[in-house]
Design a protein around this motif. Structure first.
Motif, PDB file in Angstrom:
ATOM      1  N   PHE A   1       0.828  -1.204   0.000  1.00 46.59           N
ATOM      2  CA  PHE A   1       0.000   0.000   0.000  1.00 46.59           C
ATOM      3  C   PHE A   1       0.862   1.253   0.000  1.00 46.59           C
ATOM      4  O   PHE A   1       0.359   2.352  -0.171  1.00 46.59           O
ATOM      5  N   THR A   2       2.156   1.083   0.214  1.00 49.92           N
ATOM      6  CA  THR A   2       3.045   2.248   0.219  1.00 49.92           C
ATOM      7  C   THR A   2       3.754   2.428  -1.114  1.00 49.92           C
ATOM      8  O   THR A   2       4.706   3.190  -1.208  1.00 49.92           O
ATOM      9  N   HIS A   3       3.242   1.736  -2.162  1.00 51.65           N
ATOM     10  CA  HIS A   3       3.996   1.762  -3.421  1.00 51.65           C
ATOM     11  C   HIS A   3       4.040   3.158  -4.038  1.00 51.65           C
ATOM     12  O   HIS A   3       4.905   3.431  -4.865  1.00 51.65           O
ATOM     13  N   ARG A   4       3.081   4.021  -3.663  1.00 55.80           N
ATOM     14  CA  ARG A   4       3.081   5.366  -4.234  1.00 55.80           C
ATOM     15  C   ARG A   4       3.880   6.345  -3.382  1.00 55.80           C
ATOM     16  O   ARG A   4       3.999   7.508  -3.721  1.00 55.80           O
ATOM     17  N   TRP A   5       4.386   5.901  -2.257  1.00 54.95           N
ATOM     18  CA  TRP A   5       5.048   6.790  -1.312  1.00 54.95           C
ATOM     19  C   TRP A   5       6.548   6.851  -1.560  1.00 54.95           C
ATOM     20  O   TRP A   5       7.169   5.872  -1.957  1.00 54.95           O
ATOM     21  N   GLN A   6       7.096   7.998  -1.255  1.00 55.27           N
ATOM     22  CA  GLN A   6       8.541   8.118  -1.173  1.00 55.27           C
ATOM     23  C   GLN A   6       8.977   7.566   0.187  1.00 55.27           C
ATOM     24  O   GLN A   6       8.213   7.633   1.171  1.00 55.27           O
ATOM     25  N   PRO A   7      10.190   7.036   0.297  1.00 52.30           N
ATOM     26  CA  PRO A   7      10.648   6.479   1.578  1.00 52.30           C
ATOM     27  C   PRO A   7      10.551   7.477   2.734  1.00 52.30           C
ATOM     28  O   PRO A   7      10.203   7.101   3.849  1.00 52.30           O
ATOM     29  N   GLU A   8      10.834   8.753   2.453  1.00 51.42           N
ATOM     30  CA  GLU A   8      10.774   9.731   3.531  1.00 51.42           C
ATOM     31  C   GLU A   8       9.338   9.965   4.013  1.00 51.42           C
ATOM     32  O   GLU A   8       9.105  10.274   5.180  1.00 51.42           O
ATOM     33  N   ASP A   9       8.350   9.801   3.090  1.00 51.40           N
ATOM     34  CA  ASP A   9       6.956   9.945   3.489  1.00 51.40           C
ATOM     35  C   ASP A   9       6.566   8.848   4.480  1.00 51.40           C
ATOM     36  O   ASP A   9       5.881   9.087   5.470  1.00 51.40           O
ATOM     37  N   TRP A  10       6.996   7.631   4.165  1.00 51.54           N
ATOM     38  CA  TRP A  10       6.682   6.501   5.042  1.00 51.54           C
ATOM     39  C   TRP A  10       7.331   6.687   6.411  1.00 51.54           C
ATOM     40  O   TRP A  10       6.709   6.428   7.442  1.00 51.54           O
ATOM     41  N   SER A  11       8.544   7.170   6.430  1.00 50.09           N
ATOM     42  CA  SER A  11       9.235   7.402   7.706  1.00 50.09           C
ATOM     43  C   SER A  11       8.514   8.471   8.520  1.00 50.09           C
ATOM     44  O   SER A  11       8.364   8.348   9.741  1.00 50.09           O
ATOM     45  N   ARG A  12       8.066   9.520   7.853  1.00 50.08           N
ATOM     46  CA  ARG A  12       7.351  10.591   8.542  1.00 50.08           C
ATOM     47  C   ARG A  12       6.020  10.108   9.090  1.00 50.08           C
ATOM     48  O   ARG A  12       5.609  10.479  10.181  1.00 50.08           O
ATOM     49  N   PHE A  13       5.335   9.261   8.319  1.00 49.53           N
ATOM     50  CA  PHE A  13       4.054   8.742   8.798  1.00 49.53           C
ATOM     51  C   PHE A  13       4.251   7.854  10.025  1.00 49.53           C
ATOM     52  O   PHE A  13       3.508   7.940  10.995  1.00 49.53           O
ATOM     53  N   LEU A  14       5.246   6.981   9.988  1.00 52.21           N
ATOM     54  CA  LEU A  14       5.520   6.118  11.136  1.00 52.21           C
ATOM     55  C   LEU A  14       5.862   6.935  12.370  1.00 52.21           C
ATOM     56  O   LEU A  14       5.421   6.625  13.480  1.00 52.21           O
ATOM     57  N   ALA A  15       6.646   8.006  12.184  1.00 54.97           N
ATOM     58  CA  ALA A  15       7.007   8.868  13.312  1.00 54.97           C
ATOM     59  C   ALA A  15       5.772   9.571  13.859  1.00 54.97           C
ATOM     60  O   ALA A  15       5.601   9.703  15.087  1.00 54.97           O
ATOM     61  N   PHE A  16       4.889  10.025  12.964  1.00 50.85           N
ATOM     62  CA  PHE A  16       3.659  10.690  13.392  1.00 50.85           C
ATOM     63  C   PHE A  16       2.755   9.723  14.138  1.00 50.85           C
ATOM     64  O   PHE A  16       2.175  10.062  15.176  1.00 50.85           O
ATOM     65  N   ASP A  17       2.630   8.512  13.630  1.00 56.32           N
ATOM     66  CA  ASP A  17       1.833   7.483  14.289  1.00 56.32           C
ATOM     67  C   ASP A  17       2.364   7.208  15.692  1.00 56.32           C
ATOM     68  O   ASP A  17       1.607   7.150  16.673  1.00 56.32           O
ATOM     69  N   GLN A  18       3.664   7.057  15.807  1.00 52.10           N
ATOM     70  CA  GLN A  18       4.271   6.775  17.104  1.00 52.10           C
ATOM     71  C   GLN A  18       4.068   7.923  18.089  1.00 52.10           C
ATOM     72  O   GLN A  18       3.847   7.702  19.275  1.00 52.10           O
ATOM     73  N   GLU A  19       4.099   9.144  17.593  1.00 48.30           N
ATOM     74  CA  GLU A  19       3.952  10.318  18.446  1.00 48.30           C
ATOM     75  C   GLU A  19       2.506  10.526  18.906  1.00 48.30           C
ATOM     76  O   GLU A  19       2.274  10.892  20.066  1.00 48.30           O
ATOM     77  N   CYS A  20       1.544  10.265  18.032  1.00 58.31           N
ATOM     78  CA  CYS A  20       0.171  10.687  18.298  1.00 58.31           C
ATOM     79  C   CYS A  20      -0.806   9.564  18.643  1.00 58.31           C
ATOM     80  O   CYS A  20      -1.868   9.845  19.203  1.00 58.31           O
ATOM     81  N   ARG A  21      -0.483   8.329  18.327  1.00 54.31           N
ATOM     82  CA  ARG A  21      -1.475   7.270  18.526  1.00 54.31           C
ATOM     83  C   ARG A  21      -1.875   7.127  19.996  1.00 54.31           C
ATOM     84  O   ARG A  21      -3.074   6.976  20.301  1.00 54.31           O
ATOM     85  N   GLU A  22      -0.934   7.167  20.910  1.00 54.57           N
ATOM     86  CA  GLU A  22      -1.283   6.969  22.313  1.00 54.57           C
ATOM     87  C   GLU A  22      -2.155   8.102  22.862  1.00 54.57           C
ATOM     88  O   GLU A  22      -3.193   7.834  23.471  1.00 54.57           O
ATOM     89  N   PRO A  23      -1.774   9.391  22.687  1.00 55.17           N
ATOM     90  CA  PRO A  23      -2.682  10.439  23.175  1.00 55.17           C
ATOM     91  C   PRO A  23      -4.028  10.444  22.463  1.00 55.17           C
ATOM     92  O   PRO A  23      -5.056  10.710  23.086  1.00 55.17           O
ATOM     93  N   PHE A  24      -4.050  10.126  21.176  1.00 62.09           N
ATOM     94  CA  PHE A  24      -5.320  10.035  20.463  1.00 62.09           C
ATOM     95  C   PHE A  24      -6.171   8.908  21.044  1.00 62.09           C
ATOM     96  O   PHE A  24      -7.377   9.058  21.226  1.00 62.09           O
ATOM     97  N   SER A  25      -5.530   7.777  21.339  1.00 62.33           N
ATOM     98  CA  SER A  25      -6.251   6.638  21.904  1.00 62.33           C
ATOM     99  C   SER A  25      -6.794   6.967  23.294  1.00 62.33           C
ATOM    100  O   SER A  25      -7.924   6.591  23.634  1.00 62.33           O
TER     101      SER A  25
END
Length: 202
Positions: free
Chosen positions: A20-44
């Motif tokens: 599903f990441t075939h359209r993404w640049q590697p840096e986009d995927w890294s940024r998304f993972l970092a955002f997920d790690q930062e925000c998922r717990e407070p959002f949850s």
């Protein structure tokens, strides 16, 4: 496409595996993972507080990050206030989950200790009736005040953490909390007067 042999001895064509990441640049995927790690717990945590259900909270948060993932390639570059946008997406999915039932979000009533018209001993007593009344009144606050109160006094986040999650300044958080406290104290006082005068609302 690859071929595999079926039980009858024939061949069945299968589509080549795609990420599903075939359209993404590697840096986009890294940024998304970092955002997920930062925000998922407070959002949850906010979703659990609001929905009062672990299952519903997980569903709302998962749908939030799924939606963000779908538009991430353009979103990360074009929206300077990414947290603010993600916060809005989260609240929309929480609202969708909450439509099936309504449960007031729990807050610690002790923050009303210093409010005029509210007894400090009453606010600090953790009286179940008072807690229930405060929770119901929190739902009547304007949206930004309601969110600030829930994060600060329901989840015990610091003012700085609330500001980061809501994408506003710490001064704005303090203003929302001050206005909310004043309004809640006024609503509690009015309700008490109604009870005293025998005009309790049904």
């Amino acid at each position: 496409m690859s071929d595999v042999t079926d039980e009858a001895g024939g061949t069945v064509g299968l589509p080549a595996e795609q990420s599903f990441t075939h359209r993404w640049q590697p840096e986009d995927w890294s940024r998304f993972l970092a955002f997920d790690q930062e925000c998922r717990e407070p959002f949850s945590a906010f979703a659990r507080l609001t929905l009062r259900s672990q299952v519903d909270a997980e569903e709302a948060v998962d749908r939030t990050f799924d939606e963000l993932m779908d538009s991430w390639s353009g979103l990360a570059d074009t929206r300077p206030n990414l947290i603010h946008h993600a916060w809005g997406v989260l609240k929309r999915h929480i609202t969708i989950q909450a439509r099936r039932r309504h449960a007031p979000r729990p807050v610690n009533p002790r923050f009303l200790d210093s409010s005029p018209g509210v007894s400090a001993s009453a606010a600090s007593s953790y009286d179940p009736e008072l807690i229930e009344r405060v929770q119901a009144l929190v739902e009547r606050l304007p949206e930004r005040q309601r969110d600030a109160v829930s994060l600060r006094y329901g989840l015990d986040y610091s003012t700085r953490e609330v500001a980061e999650l809501m994408d506003i300044s710490t001064d704005a958080v303090r203003s929302h909390l001050s206005q909310a406290t004043t309004r809640l104290a006024r609503l509690l006082k009015a309700a008490d007067e109604e009870r005293t005068n025998g005009k309790v609302r049904p």
